[in-house]
Write an enzyme that holds these catalytic residues in place. Structure first.
Site, PDB file in Angstrom:
ATOM      1  N   GLY A  31       1.007  -1.151   0.063  1.00  0.00           N
ATOM      2  CA  GLY A  31       0.019  -0.041   0.013  1.00  0.00           C
ATOM      3  C   GLY A  31       0.907   1.217  -0.055  1.00  0.00           C
ATOM      4  O   GLY A  31       2.161   1.183  -0.240  1.00  0.00           O
ATOM      5  N   ASP A  34       2.966   4.995   5.198  1.00  0.00           N
ATOM      6  CA  ASP A  34       2.165   5.434   6.181  1.00  0.00           C
ATOM      7  C   ASP A  34       0.619   4.806   6.403  1.00  0.00           C
ATOM      8  O   ASP A  34      -0.245   5.299   7.226  1.00  0.00           O
ATOM      9  CB  ASP A  34       1.882   6.989   6.630  1.00  0.00           C
ATOM     10  CG  ASP A  34       3.337   7.483   6.891  1.00  0.00           C
ATOM     11  OD1 ASP A  34       4.189   6.840   7.344  1.00  0.00           O
ATOM     12  OD2 ASP A  34       3.483   8.569   6.430  1.00  0.00           O
ATOM     13  N   SER A  38       3.590  -1.875   8.549  1.00  0.00           N
ATOM     14  CA  SER A  38       4.788  -2.389   9.590  1.00  0.00           C
ATOM     15  C   SER A  38       3.869  -2.654  10.965  1.00  0.00           C
ATOM     16  O   SER A  38       4.022  -3.388  11.612  1.00  0.00           O
ATOM     17  CB  SER A  38       5.752  -1.668   9.625  1.00  0.00           C
ATOM     18  OG  SER A  38       6.570  -1.515   8.546  1.00  0.00           O
ATOM     19  N   ASP A 110       6.869  -7.862   4.393  1.00  0.00           N
ATOM     20  CA  ASP A 110       6.454  -6.379   4.643  1.00  0.00           C
ATOM     21  C   ASP A 110       7.077  -5.388   3.408  1.00  0.00           C
ATOM     22  O   ASP A 110       8.227  -5.256   3.522  1.00  0.00           O
ATOM     23  CB  ASP A 110       6.764  -5.780   6.107  1.00  0.00           C
ATOM     24  CG  ASP A 110       6.330  -4.320   6.246  1.00  0.00           C
ATOM     25  OD1 ASP A 110       5.311  -3.794   5.364  1.00  0.00           O
ATOM     26  OD2 ASP A 110       7.012  -3.518   6.975  1.00  0.00           O
ATOM     27  N   GLY A 113       6.312   1.115   0.812  1.00  0.00           N
ATOM     28  CA  GLY A 113       5.175   1.893   0.006  1.00  0.00           C
ATOM     29  C   GLY A 113       5.668   2.999  -0.785  1.00  0.00           C
ATOM     30  O   GLY A 113       4.893   3.305  -1.847  1.00  0.00           O
ATOM     31  N   ASN A 165      -7.481   0.594   6.932  1.00  0.00           N
ATOM     32  CA  ASN A 165      -6.987   1.011   8.275  1.00  0.00           C
ATOM     33  C   ASN A 165      -7.199   2.220   8.952  1.00  0.00           C
ATOM     34  O   ASN A 165      -7.544   3.407   8.087  1.00  0.00           O
ATOM     35  CB  ASN A 165      -5.324   0.743   8.455  1.00  0.00           C
ATOM     36  CG  ASN A 165      -4.619   0.540   9.373  1.00  0.00           C
ATOM     37  OD1 ASN A 165      -5.463   0.049  10.480  1.00  0.00           O
ATOM     38  ND2 ASN A 165      -3.575   0.976   9.644  1.00  0.00           N
ATOM     39  N   GLY A 467      37.182   4.071 -30.060  1.00  0.00           N
ATOM     40  CA  GLY A 467      37.775   5.360 -29.466  1.00  0.00           C
ATOM     41  C   GLY A 467      36.909   6.587 -29.864  1.00  0.00           C
ATOM     42  O   GLY A 467      35.853   6.655 -30.465  1.00  0.00           O
ATOM     43  N   SER A 469      35.739  10.311 -30.841  1.00  0.00           N
ATOM     44  CA  SER A 469      35.551  10.965 -32.249  1.00  0.00           C
ATOM     45  C   SER A 469      36.837  11.754 -32.258  1.00  0.00           C
ATOM     46  O   SER A 469      37.079  12.525 -31.594  1.00  0.00           O
ATOM     47  CB  SER A 469      34.297  11.941 -32.236  1.00  0.00           C
ATOM     48  OG  SER A 469      34.232  12.510 -33.633  1.00  0.00           O
ATOM     49  N   SER A 541      31.657   3.244 -30.831  1.00  0.00           N
ATOM     50  CA  SER A 541      31.123   2.228 -29.968  1.00  0.00           C
ATOM     51  C   SER A 541      31.594   2.409 -28.662  1.00  0.00           C
ATOM     52  O   SER A 541      32.214   1.626 -28.037  1.00  0.00           O
ATOM     53  CB  SER A 541      31.733   0.734 -30.468  1.00  0.00           C
ATOM     54  OG  SER A 541      33.023   0.887 -30.587  1.00  0.00           O
TER      55      SER A 541
END
Length: 634
Positions: A31, A34, A38, A110, A113, A165, A467, A469, A541
Site C-alpha cells: 500500500g 504510512d 509495519s 512487509d 510503500g 486501516n 575510441g 570521435s 562504439s
C-alpha cells in the site's frame, strides 16, 4: 515467550509435531506510505504470541526512544529494523517475518510503500499466495494503492484483502468505509482483481485483527486473522503437468547419476515417462531419491533427485517434464517487464536472463508500450526507466523450456541481470512464444566458413577499432587495410560514417540508437567473417556491453579489439569535422565525451597511444600483431 502458547510450556514435542502438519500461507502487505503495514505485522506477531520476552522489553524501550505513539508500544518497530527506516518512519527493504496460530503457519513480507522501492515490492510479491493491501481511511485510494494493486494482479495473486486501516481516526464511519470499497471496486475490475475482502480495522488498537471489533457492529465479515487462516493455499500445482528444472547433476560415484531439483508442478512416480527439454529426449523415471530414502511419488514443492533408466544428456538448466504434456520450447517471446535499475533499459543491449536454473543471453526489442499504472493507459516508449512496466519482445541466445507465467510462475517468471556489473536490473513474465521462433530455422549450407577461409588463405577476423570521435580510428583502419591488401589479404572496412549513409541511416545518436547501431554492424561483421574476410570495423562504439556483444558473436580468436587511446583534450583539439565545437555550443546532443559517456576497453587486445606514435607507426604495430593469425589453421 512473552505470550507463549500453552502447548509450548506443557509439551514442546507435541507443539513441534503439530507444527509439522500445518499448512503454510505466504502473503504480503502493501500500500502507500504510512498506511500502517509495519504496524499491522507487528500487531499480528504480538497477538499470535510470537514475541520473546527480551524482544518485548526491547520493543518497549525502543518505543519510548524512537516510537511514534507517544511512549506507547509502536508495533512497527518489530518490522522496521534498519536505522534509516526508524529515523524516517518508513519501510525501505522487504522484511520477512514468520508467525503461526493453532491452525496455520505464515510467512509475511512487509513491502515498501514508496514508489522508488517498487522493485522491492515485486520481490516480496513474487512468492506470495495472498496480498493484504492497506488503505488509510483518511486518504482513500491513492496512486501507490493502484500501483501495488496492479502489480498484485500482474503477478497472479488471486486472494486479496483490502484492509481499510485507521478507522478509529474517522470515527468508525461506515459511510467512509463503503465509499472507499466502492472506489477500489471500480479500479480492481479494470485490472483483473475479480474478488477481494474488505475489512475495516485499526492495526494500532487491534480492532478486527484477531477478534471482531465492537466498534464495527455494521461489519459482518471475518477479522483479518481468521481470513488468513481460512484463505485457500494454492495446491493446484499438483494438478498441473510435471515440471522439474534441473539444478544439479548428482554424480557422487561411477554407479549413480541423478538429477536434483525442486518440483515446480505436478506429480512424478517411478515408471513415469519424462522428457528432457530443450533436447526433447525421452526416458523413464527409475528412482526418486531423498536423504530419507526412495519415494513412491513426489509432488510440487518437494526437492528430490531423480534417476532415469536411460543415459540421456541432461544438464543444469534443463527441465524434466511429463512426456505426454511437455512445456513449449522457444527462443523468442512477448514478455512483461518491470524495470528495477537506475540505468534505463536500452533496446538491443544484451542482458543475462535467468529463468529457473537456466541462464541465457537476452536482447530486448523496443518496448511495444509501457503502462501508466494510475490510468492503465498504454503509452508509447523507446526505453523503460526505473520502476516502469512495459511489454517487450525478447530474443534469447538459446531455446528454453517454458510455460506462460499465468500457468506456471516457476517456468514463466525471469529476472534480467546486467552482464558487466551482475546487478539484477529487471524482472519479467513470459506471455507467449512468438511464432517466428518455431517457424524460422538455421539453414545448413555445404560451403562453410572454413572452406571460404581456406580458399582465401587466411583466418577471418574482426578488427574492431574503438575510441573517441577524432581519435584517428578511420585513418589508422584505412592504413591497416592498405597494408593487408598489399599482402594479398581479402578485407573490408565498415566505417561509422559510411554505414550511417545506408544501413543505419534511420538511426540517431540517442543511447538506444547507438546500441542498435552497433548491434546491426556486429551482425554484418559476423556475416563477413563467415564469408572468410578480415573485417575492419571503425566505430566509436562507446559502451562496453555492445562491444562485448560483438565479441561474443564471433568465434574463438576471431575478435580483436583495438583501443585508439586519444585523450579528450587532444581529440577536441584536432576536431577535424568541427563536431566538438558544435557539442560545446549545445548544437549536438548526446555527443560522446561531452554529454554522453565513453567506456574505454578494460581487456582489449591492442592499445594505441596516438600522442606517442604516428598513424603509420600505429598501423604497422597492429599489422605486426595480426600477422601471425592469417595462415589457415592458426
Amino acid at each position: 515467550m512473552a505470550h507463549q502458547s500453552a502447548l509450548i510450556a506443557e509439551d514442546i514435542q507435541a507443539y513441534l509435531k503439530q507444527h509439522e502438519v500445518k499448512s503454510l500461507l505466504r502473503f504480503i502487505t502493501c500500500g502507500s506510505v504510512d498506511d500502517g503495514k509495519s504496524t499491522l505485522i507487528g500487531r499480528l506477531l504480538y497477538d499470535s504470541k510470537m514475541i520473546f520476552e527480551d524482544q518485548l522489553a526491547a520493543l518497549e524501550a525502543d518505543s519510548k526512544k524512537v516510537g511514534t505513539q507517544g511512549g506507547e508500544i509502536d508495533f512497527a518497530l518489530l518490522v522496521d529494523g534498519l536505522a534509516a527506516e526508524r529515523e524516517q518512519g518508513i519501510t525501505i527493504d522487504v522484511a520477512y517475518r514468520f508467525f503461526s496460530t493453532d491452525k496455520r503457519k505464515f510467512i509475511v513480507a512487509d513491502t515498501p510503500g514508496h514508489e522508488q522501492y517498487t522493485r522491492n515490492m515485486v520481490t516480496g510479491a513474487s512468492t506470495a499466495d495472498a496480498a493484504v493491501i492497506l488503505i488509510d481511511a483518511r486518504k482513500g485510494v491513492l496512486t501507490q494503492t493502484r500501483r501495488h494493486s496492479f502489480l498484485v494482479s500482474l503477478l497472479g495473486i488471486r486472494h486479496v484483502v483490502l484492509a481499510i486501516n485507521k478507522m478509529d481516526l474517522v470515527g468508525w464511519s461506515q459511510e467512509t468505509f463503503e465509499q472507499i470499497v466502492a472506489d477500489y471496486h471500480d479500479f480492481a475490475a479494470q485490472i483483473g482483481i475479480r474478488d477481494f475482502t474488505a475489512i475495516p480495522m485499526s492495526a494500532l488498537k487491534g480492532d478486527n485483527i484477531t477478534e471482531a471489533s465492537a466498534n464495527t457492529p455494521w461489519y459482518a465479515g471475518p477479522p483479518l486473522m481468521r481470513w488468513l487462516e481460512d484463505a485457500p493455499v494454492e495446491d493446484d500445482l499438483q494438478e498441473k503437468p510435471f515440471r522439474m528444472p534441473v539444478q544439479w547433476v548428482n554424480r557422487p560415484n561411477l554407479d549413480f547419476r541423478g538429477f536434483s531439483g525442486q518440483i515446480a508442478s505436478g506429480i512424478v512416480k517411478p515408471g513415469q515417462k519424462v522428457k528432457a527439454l530443450p533436447s526433447g529426449r525421452e526416458s523413464t523415471v527409475e528412482r526418486i531419491v531423498t536423504m530419507r530414502g526412495d519415494l513412491d511419488q513426489a509432488v510440487a514443492g518437494q526437492s528430490v533427485t531423480i534417476t532415469l533408466k536411460d543415459e540421456i544428456d541432461v544438464s543444469r538448466g534443463d527441465v524434466l517434464a511429463a512426456a505426454s504434456e511437455p512445456p513449449e520450447v522457444a527462443d523468442q517471446f512477448e514478455s512483461t517487464i518491470v524495470w528495477f535499475d537506475d540505468e534505463a533499459l536500452l533496446p538491443g543491449r544484451p542482458y543475462l536472463l535467468k529463468l529457473g536454473t537456466r541462464t541465457v543471453t537476452a536482447q530486448i526489442t523496443e518496448p511495444k508500450h509501457k503502462v501508466n499504472v494510475n490510468t492503465l493507459e498504454k503509452l508509447a516508449a523507446t526505453r523503460l526507466e526505473l520502476n516502469e512496466i512495459g511489454v517487450c519482445n525478447l530474443a534469447l541466445s538459446a531455446p528454453i523450456a517454458f510455460d506462460p507465467y499465468v500457468e506456471n510462475k516457476d517456468l514463466g517468471g525471469f529476472i534480467l541481470i546486467d552482464r558487466l556489473s551482475n546487478r539484477t536490473v529487471g524482472a519479467g513474465l513470459l506471455n507467449f512464444a512468438l511464432r517466428r521462433s518455431q517457424n524460422i530455422h538455421w539453414q545448413a549450407l555445404d560451403v562453410h566458413k572454413e572452406a571460404r577461409s581456406a580458399l582465401k588463405g587466411q583466418k577471418p577476423r574482426v578488427v574492431w577499432f574503438t575510441g573517441l570521435s577524432g581519435a584517428g580510428k578511420s585513418t589508422i583502419a584505412n592504413l591497416v587495410e592498405k597494408r593487408l591488401h598489399a599482402e594479398g589479404r581479402h578485407t573490408y572496412i565498415l566505417d561509422g560514417d559510411n554505414v550511417r549513409h545506408g544501413l543505419n541511416k534511420d538511426l540517431g545518436f540517442t543511447e538506444e540508437d547507438r546500441v542498435e547501431n552497433i548491434r546491426r554492424v556486429a551482425e554484418v561483421a559476423k556475416l563477413m567473417v563467415d564469408a572468410g574476410l578480415i573485417v575492419l570495423v571503425s566505430f566509436i562504439s562507446p559502451f562496453r556491453a555492445e562491444r562485448r556483444m560483438a565479441r561474443e558473436l564471433m568465434g574463438e580468436r576471431e575478435f580483436v579489439e583495438v583501443f585508439i587511446d586519444t585523450p579528450l583534450a587532444e581529440a577536441e583539439k584536432r576536431d577535424v569535422k568541427g563536431l566538438y565545437k558544435k557539442a560545446r555550443a549545445g548544437e549536438l546532443k548526446n555527443f560522446t565525451g561531452i554529454d554522453s559517456p565513453y567506456e574505454p576497453p578494460e581487456n582489449g587486445e591492442i592499445r594505441i597511444d596516438t600522442t606517442a606514435i604516428s598513424p603509420d607507426q600505429a598501423a604497422e604495430q597492429i599489422f605486426a600483431w595480426l600477422e601471425g593469425g592469417f595462415d589457415p589453421g592458426i
